[in-house]
Design an enzyme around this catalytic site. Structure first.
Site, PDB file in Angstrom:
ATOM      1  N   ASP A   1       0.840  -1.198   0.000  1.00  0.00           N
ATOM      2  CA  ASP A   1       0.000   0.000   0.000  1.00  0.00           C
ATOM      3  C   ASP A   1       0.880   1.254   0.000  1.00  0.00           C
ATOM      4  O   ASP A   1       0.747   2.124   0.848  1.00  0.00           O
ATOM      5  CB  ASP A   1      -0.916  -0.008   1.229  1.00  0.00           C
TER       6      ASP A   1
ATOM      7  N   ASN B   1       2.023   6.813   3.012  1.00  0.00           N
ATOM      8  CA  ASN B   1       2.789   5.798   3.733  1.00  0.00           C
ATOM      9  C   ASN B   1       4.292   5.933   3.494  1.00  0.00           C
ATOM     10  O   ASN B   1       5.065   5.039   3.869  1.00  0.00           O
ATOM     11  CB  ASN B   1       2.320   4.396   3.357  1.00  0.00           C
TER      12      ASN B   1
ATOM     13  N   ASP C   1       3.609   1.665   8.011  1.00  0.00           N
ATOM     14  CA  ASP C   1       2.336   0.960   7.878  1.00  0.00           C
ATOM     15  C   ASP C   1       2.394  -0.176   6.853  1.00  0.00           C
ATOM     16  O   ASP C   1       1.877  -0.068   5.735  1.00  0.00           O
ATOM     17  CB  ASP C   1       1.215   1.932   7.526  1.00  0.00           C
TER      18      ASP C   1
END
Length: 342
Positions: free
Chosen positions: A212, A217, A237
Site C-alpha cells: 500500500d 505511507n 504501515d
C-alpha cells in the site's frame, strides 16, 4: 485492501466500542512505559492508531490497536518479522518495538503494537531525484522480499480483490435496486478485463510487498546530520503486506497518465540499482487499479457498523456514489484495453 476481513456488519457492538482512552494509556503502561496522559488519535480507519505521550527521552510512542477479526496473531507477527528484516538491512522502515521479546501485545481485549514516533511530510513526487531515491529503497525492499515467501499472509489476486468483493456487495444489497443489475454487469466486465491484462503480462514473479505504497505511507524528512538522522524517505504501515507483483508497490506513485512516463522512469532509475523490473508488469497497472476500486467499496460496506465509517464516508450509501463507481469502472475497462503508456 483486506481479503481476509471478517464480516463485522452483524456485530453486537462496534469493534472499538471498548477502546476508551484509559484502555490505551493502561496498555502503554503495561508495556513498561509511564504514560503522561496525552493522547492524540492519528488518521487511520482500519485500525486505531494513537500518539501517546510518555515520560522519558522518547517523549512519545505510537500505538496501533488492531481491528478485531482482520488478521490472526500469526499473520501480524509475520508482518512484524518482515519489517524487522528490512530494518536490520538498514532500509528506512518503522518497525514495531520489541518489549520483553514480543512485538504484539494484548490489553483490554485488544491486540496492539507500539512503534517509535517518526515524523515527516509527504514526498514531492514531481521531483525526479525524490522518486529515484524512493525507487532505490523500493528496490531494496523487493530484493529482500523476494528471498522467501510469506507463509501465512495472503496474495493479491483477482478472487479476493475482485470476485469476492463484487459478490459481497450484491449479496448484502448495498446497491440501489435500479443500479444493481448495471453494477453487477459492469463489475464482471471489469473482472474479465483484469484477467485479460494478466494473460497479456504472462507469468510474473510475486514477492513480499509493502502492499500500500501511496504517498501517505512514505514520510520524507530533511534529516539532521549532526544528530545522526539521515534524511530522505521512510516507509510506514506495512499492515497490507502480502504477496504480489512488484509493480503493486510502484503504480500508486505514477500520478495520472501524463505524469506516468516521467515518474516511472525516475522510480526505475533508482529501483533497478537493486532489483530488476519486469516490464511485462506494466500490463497489470490498470488491472491493479481496478482491483483496488472494486475492493474499496466492499471494504467500506464491511466496516459500516464501525461509527467511524458512516462519519467519514456519508455519501457511501447514496445513489450518486454507485453511479460514479459504475462510470469509474467503465473508464477502467477502457483503460485496461489500451497498451501500457510507459
Amino acid at each position: 485492501m483486506h481479503p481476509t476481513d471478517t464480516d463485522l456488519a452483524a456485530a453486537a457492538e462496534p469493534p472499538y466500542a471498548q477502546l476508551a482512552p484509559e484502555v490505551v494509556l493502561d496498555a502503554v503502561d503495561a508495556c513498561g512505559f509511564a504514560s503522561s496522559g496525552t493522547l492524540l488519535a492519528l488518521n487511520s480507519y482500519e485500525n486505531r492508531v494513537f500518539q501517546i505521550g510518555v515520560d522519558g527521552p522518547e517523549r512519545f510512542v505510537v500505538g496501533k490497536f488492531y481491528r478485531p477479526g482482520r488478521w490472526s496473531d500469526a499473520q501480524i507477527l509475520e508482518e512484524h518479522a518482515f519489517v524487522r528484516e528490512l530494518a536490520d538491512a538498514e532500509i528506512p522502515v518503522v518497525a514495531p518495538l520489541v518489549i520483553e521479546g514480543r512485538s504484539l501485545h494484548a490489553h483490554g481485549g485488544y491486540r496492539f503494537a507500539l512503534y517509535p514516533r517518526r515524523g515527516g511530510r509527504a514526498p514531492n513526487l514531481d521531483d525526479a531525484a525524490t522518486l529515484a531515491w524512493i525507487g532505490r529503497f523500493l528496490g531494496r525492499i523487493h530484493a529482500l522480499g523476494a528471498q522467501r515467501a510469506f507463509a501465512l499472509r495472503p496474495a493479491l489476486d483477482v478472487a479476493s480483490f475482485g470476485v469476492e468483493p463484487r459478490a459481497y456487495l450484491l449479496a448484502h444489497d448495498w446497491l440501489p435496486p435500479e443500479l444493481r443489475t448495471v453494477y453487477a454487469g459492469v463489475a464482471q466486465q471489469a473482472i474479465d478485463e483484469i484477467e485479460r491484462c494478466q494473460a497479456r503480462a504472462g507469468t510474473v514473479r510475486v514477492l513480499r510487498l509493502h502492499g500500500d505504497t501511496h504517498e501517505g505511507n512514505i514520510l520524507w524528512t530533511e534529516g539532521d546530520i549532526g544528530a545522526g538522522r539521515p534524511g530522505g524517505p521512510h516507509f510506514v504501515d506495512f499492515d497490507d503486506a502480502r504477496m504480489g507483483p512488484a509493480v503493486q508497490d510502484l503504480w500508486m506513485l505514477f500520478g495520472d497518465r501524463e505524469q506516468r512516463p516521467a515518474r516511472l522512469a525516475a522510480l526505475l532509475e533508482g529501483y533497478e540499482d537493486f532489483a530488476a523490473f519486469d516490464a511485462r508488469e506494466l500490463h497489470l497497472v490498470e488491472a491493479l487499479r481496478t482491483l483496488r476500486l472494486l475492493h474499496y467499496s466492499a471494504w467500506i460496506a464491511r466496516r459500516w457498523s464501525d461509527p467511524a465509517f458512516p462519519a467519514a464516508f456519508p455519501w457511501f450509501d447514496t445513489q450518486r456514489y454507485w453511479e460514479e463507481r459504475i462510470l469509474e469502472l467503465r473508464e477502467q475497462i477502457a483503460a485496461m484495453t489500451e497498451a501500457p503508456s510507459a
